[in-house]
Design a protein around this motif. Sequence first.
Motif, PDB file in Angstrom:
ATOM      1  N   TYR A   1      -2.598  -9.059   3.759  1.00  0.00           N
ATOM      2  CA  TYR A   1      -2.354  -9.182   2.364  1.00  0.00           C
ATOM      3  C   TYR A   1      -3.899  -8.604   1.789  1.00  0.00           C
ATOM      4  O   TYR A   1      -4.024  -7.603   0.777  1.00  0.00           O
ATOM      5  CB  TYR A   1      -2.226 -10.318   1.659  1.00  0.00           C
ATOM      6  CG  TYR A   1      -2.097 -10.356   0.103  1.00  0.00           C
ATOM      7  CD1 TYR A   1      -1.039 -10.118  -0.600  1.00  0.00           C
ATOM      8  CD2 TYR A   1      -3.227 -11.062  -0.649  1.00  0.00           C
ATOM      9  CE1 TYR A   1      -0.813 -10.127  -1.929  1.00  0.00           C
ATOM     10  CE2 TYR A   1      -3.106 -11.027  -2.034  1.00  0.00           C
ATOM     11  CZ  TYR A   1      -1.914 -10.452  -2.585  1.00  0.00           C
ATOM     12  OH  TYR A   1      -1.884 -10.611  -4.061  1.00  0.00           O
ATOM     13  N   ALA A   2      -5.000  -8.998   2.099  1.00  0.00           N
ATOM     14  CA  ALA A   2      -6.124  -8.642   1.666  1.00  0.00           C
ATOM     15  C   ALA A   2      -6.533  -7.307   2.142  1.00  0.00           C
ATOM     16  O   ALA A   2      -7.123  -6.700   1.163  1.00  0.00           O
ATOM     17  CB  ALA A   2      -7.511  -9.574   2.225  1.00  0.00           C
ATOM     18  N   ALA A   3      -6.299  -7.005   3.304  1.00  0.00           N
ATOM     19  CA  ALA A   3      -6.349  -5.354   3.600  1.00  0.00           C
ATOM     20  C   ALA A   3      -5.538  -4.400   2.789  1.00  0.00           C
ATOM     21  O   ALA A   3      -6.284  -3.540   2.461  1.00  0.00           O
ATOM     22  CB  ALA A   3      -6.191  -5.393   5.210  1.00  0.00           C
ATOM     23  N   ALA A   4      -4.422  -4.663   2.620  1.00  0.00           N
ATOM     24  CA  ALA A   4      -3.844  -3.802   1.589  1.00  0.00           C
ATOM     25  C   ALA A   4      -4.188  -3.808   0.243  1.00  0.00           C
ATOM     26  O   ALA A   4      -4.303  -2.980  -0.540  1.00  0.00           O
ATOM     27  CB  ALA A   4      -2.195  -4.381   1.687  1.00  0.00           C
ATOM     28  N   LYS A   5      -4.643  -4.905  -0.234  1.00  0.00           N
ATOM     29  CA  LYS A   5      -5.140  -4.906  -1.729  1.00  0.00           C
ATOM     30  C   LYS A   5      -6.499  -4.117  -1.896  1.00  0.00           C
ATOM     31  O   LYS A   5      -6.647  -3.831  -3.004  1.00  0.00           O
ATOM     32  CB  LYS A   5      -5.327  -6.316  -2.240  1.00  0.00           C
ATOM     33  CG  LYS A   5      -3.795  -6.909  -2.357  1.00  0.00           C
ATOM     34  CD  LYS A   5      -2.941  -6.273  -3.451  1.00  0.00           C
ATOM     35  CE  LYS A   5      -1.755  -7.126  -3.678  1.00  0.00           C
ATOM     36  NZ  LYS A   5      -0.798  -6.422  -4.871  1.00  0.00           N
ATOM     37  N   TRP A   6      -7.316  -4.549  -0.823  1.00  0.00           N
ATOM     38  CA  TRP A   6      -8.597  -3.559  -0.854  1.00  0.00           C
ATOM     39  C   TRP A   6      -8.295  -2.050  -0.811  1.00  0.00           C
ATOM     40  O   TRP A   6      -8.754  -1.332  -1.672  1.00  0.00           O
ATOM     41  CB  TRP A   6      -9.503  -3.892   0.479  1.00  0.00           C
ATOM     42  CG  TRP A   6     -10.171  -4.998   0.460  1.00  0.00           C
ATOM     43  CD1 TRP A   6      -9.973  -6.625   0.272  1.00  0.00           C
ATOM     44  CD2 TRP A   6     -11.776  -5.201   0.084  1.00  0.00           C
ATOM     45  NE1 TRP A   6     -11.075  -7.248   0.261  1.00  0.00           N
ATOM     46  CE2 TRP A   6     -11.833  -6.575  -0.025  1.00  0.00           C
ATOM     47  CE3 TRP A   6     -12.506  -4.000  -0.074  1.00  0.00           C
ATOM     48  CZ2 TRP A   6     -13.463  -6.827  -0.015  1.00  0.00           C
ATOM     49  CZ3 TRP A   6     -13.883  -4.526  -0.066  1.00  0.00           C
ATOM     50  CH2 TRP A   6     -14.277  -5.627  -0.182  1.00  0.00           C
ATOM     51  N   ALA A   7      -7.099  -1.757  -0.035  1.00  0.00           N
ATOM     52  CA  ALA A   7      -6.879  -0.378  -0.017  1.00  0.00           C
ATOM     53  C   ALA A   7      -6.140   0.429  -1.207  1.00  0.00           C
ATOM     54  O   ALA A   7      -6.511   1.281  -1.707  1.00  0.00           O
ATOM     55  CB  ALA A   7      -5.810  -0.131   1.334  1.00  0.00           C
TER      56      ALA A   7
ATOM     57  N   LEU B   1       0.756  -1.172  -0.114  1.00  0.00           N
ATOM     58  CA  LEU B   1      -0.139  -0.089   0.098  1.00  0.00           C
ATOM     59  C   LEU B   1       0.763   1.213  -0.031  1.00  0.00           C
ATOM     60  O   LEU B   1       0.596   2.198  -0.777  1.00  0.00           O
ATOM     61  CB  LEU B   1      -1.088   0.081   1.150  1.00  0.00           C
ATOM     62  CG  LEU B   1      -1.783   1.068   1.431  1.00  0.00           C
ATOM     63  CD1 LEU B   1      -2.567   1.610   0.125  1.00  0.00           C
ATOM     64  CD2 LEU B   1      -2.647   1.263   2.530  1.00  0.00           C
ATOM     65  N   ASP B   2       1.722   1.387   0.927  1.00  0.00           N
ATOM     66  CA  ASP B   2       2.594   2.492   0.926  1.00  0.00           C
ATOM     67  C   ASP B   2       3.522   2.627  -0.313  1.00  0.00           C
ATOM     68  O   ASP B   2       3.505   3.786  -0.904  1.00  0.00           O
ATOM     69  CB  ASP B   2       3.535   2.634   1.928  1.00  0.00           C
ATOM     70  CG  ASP B   2       3.242   2.197   3.377  1.00  0.00           C
ATOM     71  OD1 ASP B   2       1.819   2.651   3.710  1.00  0.00           O
ATOM     72  OD2 ASP B   2       3.928   2.242   4.520  1.00  0.00           O
ATOM     73  N   GLY B   3       4.016   1.593  -0.928  1.00  0.00           N
ATOM     74  CA  GLY B   3       4.569   1.616  -2.390  1.00  0.00           C
ATOM     75  C   GLY B   3       3.564   2.218  -3.344  1.00  0.00           C
ATOM     76  O   GLY B   3       4.098   2.710  -4.097  1.00  0.00           O
ATOM     77  N   ALA B   4       2.412   1.676  -3.338  1.00  0.00           N
ATOM     78  CA  ALA B   4       1.613   2.098  -4.568  1.00  0.00           C
ATOM     79  C   ALA B   4       1.517   3.881  -4.164  1.00  0.00           C
ATOM     80  O   ALA B   4       1.140   4.514  -4.913  1.00  0.00           O
ATOM     81  CB  ALA B   4       0.023   1.569  -4.335  1.00  0.00           C
TER      82      ALA B   4
END
Length: 252
Positions: free
Chosen positions: A144-150, A104-107
């Motif tokens: 992983y799921a939380a980051a990909k939702w975000a 998430l931070d990377g995106a």
Amino acid sequence: MSRVVITAGAAGIGRAMADAFAATGAEVWVTDIDAAALSTVPDGIRAAKVDVSNEDEMRGFFNELRKEWGGLDVLCANAGTKGPTALIEDVRLADWRACTGATLDGAFLSAKFAAPMMKAQKSGAMIFTSSTAGIFGYPNRAPYAAAKWAVIGLMKTAAMELGPFGIRANAILPGAVEGPRMEAVLEAEAAAKGMTRDQVYQGYAAGTSMRTFVEARDVAEMAVFLASDAARYVSGQAIAVDGHTENPDPKV
């Protein structure tokens, strides 16, 4: 000639993206933290060792890019990590932060530093790599799921903010992708659930309507399409490349 940046572009999905864009004649610059993988990037594709979760490193990379290229046409914010495989109560905060930091931070940092260049030229395409985990809950994969939702929320916000400047933003949601990273996931889930690797593999495949895994090149071809004029009015979309995932909890 398009100027394309791909984070985590030295291997896996990112490398497939780099090869696919290079094949169109684009100038491609990949970043990665894996020095060994970066050494395998072919001539004609630029490569830089960058930690996408480190703001100073990302600022330095984009400053260099601005000097070298003057602008940016396509950003593929692809970096991420699979994170731990464990029940929520067993996930260590450090492991949670490592997963969300890379993913998430990377995106966020990629979009943060790419946006001013794209706004100045009033054009550009941002492509975020999310996951089918970004539209389902995934047992034993909370970080992983939380980051990909975000990531999907970030993409949709970027599309709204940047659309008036002629910039599009979309997310690709890979399903189970053949390759070393997925093998690591299969082995970890097999251990966590008391199953064999093959049982977990078959569970993933059975959880799609097409009964199949996908390949990195399938994801890369979607990225090339989303960056092209053929998708000039496609923005704010989360598009799965997964054989249609029906069941996010692999079972036999």
